[in-house]
Design a protein around this motif. Sequence first.
Motif, short mmCIF file in Angstrom:
data_model
loop_
_atom_site.label_atom_id
_atom_site.label_comp_id
_atom_site.label_asym_id
_atom_site.label_seq_id
_atom_site.Cartn_x
_atom_site.Cartn_y
_atom_site.Cartn_z
N CYS A 149 37.79 21.10 6.28
CA CYS A 149 38.33 21.95 5.21
C CYS A 149 38.26 23.43 5.56
CB CYS A 149 37.59 21.70 3.90
SG CYS A 149 38.01 20.13 3.12
N THR A 150 37.28 23.81 6.40
CA THR A 150 37.18 25.22 6.78
C THR A 150 38.29 25.63 7.76
OG1 THR A 150 35.63 24.76 8.60
CG2 THR A 150 34.69 25.28 6.43
N ASN A 188 39.91 28.30 1.03
CA ASN A 188 39.09 29.51 0.99
C ASN A 188 39.38 30.25 -0.31
OD1 ASN A 188 37.39 31.55 1.62
ND2 ASN A 188 38.67 32.44 3.22
N VAL A 194 30.68 28.64 8.75
CA VAL A 194 30.91 29.31 7.47
C VAL A 194 30.37 30.75 7.51
CG1 VAL A 194 30.22 29.31 5.03
CG2 VAL A 194 31.04 27.22 6.09
N TRP A 216 34.91 30.12 2.40
CA TRP A 216 34.79 28.69 2.10
C TRP A 216 33.51 28.37 1.33
CZ3 TRP A 216 37.26 30.50 6.35
CH2 TRP A 216 38.58 30.08 6.50
N VAL A 247 33.84 25.19 -0.91
CA VAL A 247 33.68 23.97 -0.10
C VAL A 247 32.20 23.74 0.18
CG1 VAL A 247 34.20 22.93 2.14
CG2 VAL A 247 35.98 24.19 0.92
#
Length: 195
Positions: A136-137, A143, A55, A61, A64
């Motif tokens: 998810c990243t 994002n 990250v 992100w 998230v």
Amino acid sequence: MDKFSEEEPHKPSFLSRFYTALGQRYQSILDKTVPYLIARWLFTCFLVVFYCVRVYFLQGWYIVSYALGIYLLNLFIGFLSPRIDPSRERDLFYDEDDSPGLPTQNDEEFRPFIRKLPEFKFWYSGCKSIIVGTICTCFEMFNIPVFWPILVVYFCLLFVMTMKRQIKHMIKYRYLPFTHGKRKYKGKENDTIGK
């Protein structure tokens, strides 16, 4: 119609058998990790560091990360909380006239701390959530642009307020979320026995 002419049960399909075998193998591997407490948590620390570094270098992100932090905080509170809430337990052991129905003194018997969320489930859920967050990243649609310092401040405030409430609950009902075993009582000293 003859009772033996009824249809036989269907054999499970190939896919069904494959997923069942895969699930059993996965569960077997998980069961083998139970005794390795330190190794499991070191693996979790590695996942957290990997996620944070990812990250940081991707510079995004944050939503998230915030959702992951809230979920991990929720798991941690479940890990620190007793399975039976002492504030509700009092209602069970006291009669209508506020006299005790059953003995409830702390010194009477040893009762180990039983967690709302056991350690293994805490570890497993935490690892799954970190892995899902890392996945998810990989997708730009997660994002979402946001001013991240506000999320950091809000998460810190939420953490402090939640932990303050949990610590007050621990102090009020006199419990620790860690069991060290049954108390050992010392007998009389040798000097008093001889006299």
